[in-house]
Design a protein around this motif. Structure first.
Motif, PDB file in Angstrom:
ATOM      1  N   VAL A 141       0.830  -1.208   0.000  1.00  0.00           N
ATOM      2  CA  VAL A 141       0.000   0.000   0.000  1.00  0.00           C
ATOM      3  C   VAL A 141       0.865   1.258   0.000  1.00  0.00           C
ATOM      4  N   LEU A 142       1.848   1.312   0.880  1.00  0.00           N
ATOM      5  CA  LEU A 142       2.685   2.503   0.986  1.00  0.00           C
ATOM      6  C   LEU A 142       3.548   2.690  -0.262  1.00  0.00           C
ATOM      7  N   MET A 143       3.954   1.599  -0.880  1.00  0.00           N
ATOM      8  CA  MET A 143       4.703   1.710  -2.129  1.00  0.00           C
ATOM      9  C   MET A 143       3.820   2.271  -3.244  1.00  0.00           C
ATOM     10  N   LEU A 144       2.535   1.933  -3.227  1.00  0.00           N
ATOM     11  CA  LEU A 144       1.599   2.490  -4.208  1.00  0.00           C
ATOM     12  C   LEU A 144       1.436   3.998  -4.026  1.00  0.00           C
ATOM     13  N   LEU A 145       1.354   4.437  -2.778  1.00  0.00           N
ATOM     14  CA  LEU A 145       1.161   5.861  -2.509  1.00  0.00           C
ATOM     15  C   LEU A 145       2.376   6.661  -2.963  1.00  0.00           C
ATOM     16  N   TYR A 146       3.567   6.145  -2.671  1.00  0.00           N
ATOM     17  CA  TYR A 146       4.787   6.875  -3.041  1.00  0.00           C
ATOM     18  C   TYR A 146       5.227   6.576  -4.467  1.00  0.00           C
ATOM     19  N   GLY A 147       5.128   5.337  -4.889  1.00  0.00           N
ATOM     20  CA  GLY A 147       5.643   4.960  -6.201  1.00  0.00           C
ATOM     21  C   GLY A 147       4.719   5.263  -7.353  1.00  0.00           C
ATOM     22  N   ALA A 148       3.414   5.434  -7.065  1.00  0.00           N
ATOM     23  CA  ALA A 148       2.455   5.715  -8.132  1.00  0.00           C
ATOM     24  C   ALA A 148       1.617   6.953  -7.857  1.00  0.00           C
ATOM     25  N   GLY A 149       1.793   7.565  -6.698  1.00  0.00           N
ATOM     26  CA  GLY A 149       1.090   8.809  -6.393  1.00  0.00           C
ATOM     27  C   GLY A 149      -0.387   8.650  -6.112  1.00  0.00           C
ATOM     28  N   HIS A 246       2.357  13.413  -1.940  1.00  0.00           N
ATOM     29  CA  HIS A 246       3.007  14.708  -2.165  1.00  0.00           C
ATOM     30  C   HIS A 246       4.472  14.515  -2.547  1.00  0.00           C
ATOM     31  N   SER A 247       5.126  13.576  -1.883  1.00  0.00           N
ATOM     32  CA  SER A 247       6.537  13.333  -2.170  1.00  0.00           C
ATOM     33  C   SER A 247       6.726  12.784  -3.580  1.00  0.00           C
ATOM     34  N   PHE A 248       5.820  11.904  -3.993  1.00  0.00           N
ATOM     35  CA  PHE A 248       5.835  11.388  -5.364  1.00  0.00           C
ATOM     36  C   PHE A 248       5.822  12.548  -6.356  1.00  0.00           C
ATOM     37  N   ALA A 249       4.922  13.499  -6.139  1.00  0.00           N
ATOM     38  CA  ALA A 249       4.793  14.628  -7.055  1.00  0.00           C
ATOM     39  C   ALA A 249       6.019  15.530  -7.011  1.00  0.00           C
ATOM     40  N   THR A 250       6.500  15.835  -5.820  1.00  0.00           N
ATOM     41  CA  THR A 250       7.633  16.745  -5.676  1.00  0.00           C
ATOM     42  C   THR A 250       8.901  16.165  -6.280  1.00  0.00           C
ATOM     43  N   HIS A 251       9.125  14.881  -6.059  1.00  0.00           N
ATOM     44  CA  HIS A 251      10.337  14.260  -6.590  1.00  0.00           C
ATOM     45  C   HIS A 251      10.279  14.140  -8.111  1.00  0.00           C
ATOM     46  N   LEU A 252       9.087  13.919  -8.667  1.00  0.00           N
ATOM     47  CA  LEU A 252       8.959  13.897 -10.127  1.00  0.00           C
ATOM     48  C   LEU A 252       9.236  15.275 -10.712  1.00  0.00           C
ATOM     49  N   LEU A 253       8.691  16.299 -10.067  1.00  0.00           N
ATOM     50  CA  LEU A 253       8.894  17.664 -10.545  1.00  0.00           C
ATOM     51  C   LEU A 253      10.374  18.027 -10.483  1.00  0.00           C
ATOM     52  N   ALA A 254      11.032  17.654  -9.395  1.00  0.00           N
ATOM     53  CA  ALA A 254      12.459  17.938  -9.257  1.00  0.00           C
ATOM     54  C   ALA A 254      13.276  17.190 -10.310  1.00  0.00           C
ATOM     55  N   GLY A 255      12.746  16.046 -10.769  1.00  0.00           N
ATOM     56  CA  GLY A 255      13.445  15.263 -11.772  1.00  0.00           C
ATOM     57  C   GLY A 255      13.186  15.708 -13.193  1.00  0.00           C
ATOM     58  N   GLY A 256      12.359  16.740 -13.359  1.00  0.00           N
ATOM     59  CA  GLY A 256      12.154  17.285 -14.701  1.00  0.00           C
ATOM     60  C   GLY A 256      10.780  17.073 -15.289  1.00  0.00           C
TER      61      GLY A 256
END
Length: 298
Positions: A141-149, A246-256
């Motif tokens: 579950v937690l991997m889904l939240l972070y890994g898939a947003g 939120h971290s999923f989104a922020t890290h994607l944005l930081a990655g371009g």
């Protein structure tokens, strides 16, 4: 002797404590790393007597070395917890574990949860479940939240129809809006591992994530588990299941990633909802600048 102790520790975790495969791997790796450090630090073979005579100074020296290798606060707290459990196992009922205060994460303005903290959080939640399949479920579950947003409600809304998993997942979000999200191999593996261990078959139309009695898993149960883990790890009270999205989104944005793509991945109806992550990312960059630039505080 060192190898013998660690192998007995592995058997205890797997057979007696019925820990998940991920937790066993993490705990055994930590025990092996600690014993190797101790042999080098003390200049002698590691046996049960050496572990029972361990001093707080030696344990602090190990943590200092690990921090010097780049280990974050949350992972350092996890390693300390694993070592304490290992020492209690070796020492038996008479075990005395050195009192060493674990690292703490300072609280402040909202910030994304780091990948290091996400893994530590998920590991801690999983290992504190009574049954191995429940730990595997929470990890997935937690991997889904972070890994898939995903939102936690979206993860709870998945059913057996999504199996077998492919490279993408169809998710139903707010207002019954559907979207397609990519699945990282690590996320697919986590879900497959849970399905393999679960005592409840993943029937079509039935909830994918089940509670202990077979009903749909409650989001409140996941929130309480995360709350307990963040307390044990010294993470901010803002570290919630939704913070992983939120971290999923922020890290994607930081990655371009561009905002439009991010909007689609998150399922936002309006681009304005996605634009908040530009401010969050800017705040993170400011933190990096303040911590790294020699003139930042002048």
């Amino acid at each position: 002797m060192q190898h013998f102790l660690v192998q007995n520790w592995r058997k205890s975790l797997e057979v007696e404590q019925r820990r998940s495969a991920h937790t066993v791997r993490a705990y055994v790796t930590t025990a092996e790393r600690f014993c190797a450090f101790l042999a080098d630090y003390e200049g002698q073979a590691v046996d049960a007597d050496a572990l029972r005579a361990l001093t707080p100074a030696t344990l602090r020296a190990f943590l200092a070395r690990r921090r010097g290798e780049g280990l974050g606060n949350a992972s350092a707290a996890r390693e300390l917890s694993a070592i304490r459990a290992f020492l209690r196992f070796v020492g038996g009922k008479e075990a005395t574990v050195p009192l060493v205060k674990g690292p703490r994460v300072t609280k402040g303005v909202p910030r994304p949860v780091s990948p290091d903290e996400v893994v530590a959080l998920a590991e801690d939640v999983a290992e504190n479940r009574r049954e191995a399949w429940e730990g595997a479920r929470d990890w997935a579950v937690l991997m889904l939240l972070y890994g898939a947003g995903l939102r936690i409600g979206e993860a709870m809304g998945l059913n057996g129809d999504v199996l077998p998993l492919g490279e993408t997942l169809r998710v139903t979000g707010k207002r019954d809006k559907t979207r397609i999200v990519p699945l990282l191999p690590q996320v697919r593996e986590a879900i497959d591992a849970y399905v393999a261990l679960s005592p409840y078959p993943p029937d079509k139309g039935a909830p994918l994530f089940r509670g202990r009695r077979g009903g749909a898993l409650s989001p409140a149960l996941v929130r309480r588990a995360v709350q307990g883990a963040r307390g044990r790890l010294g993470l901010s009270e803002r570290t919630t299941p939704h913070a992983l999205r939120h971290s999923f989104a922020t890290h994607l944005l930081a990655g371009g990633a561009d905002l439009r793509s991010l909007q689609e991945l998150l399922g936002h109806a309006s681009l304005a909802s996605t634009q908040i992550y530009t401010a969050v990312d800017a705040a993170h960059l400011l933190d990096v600048y303040r911590n790294a630039h020699p003139r930042a505080e002048s």
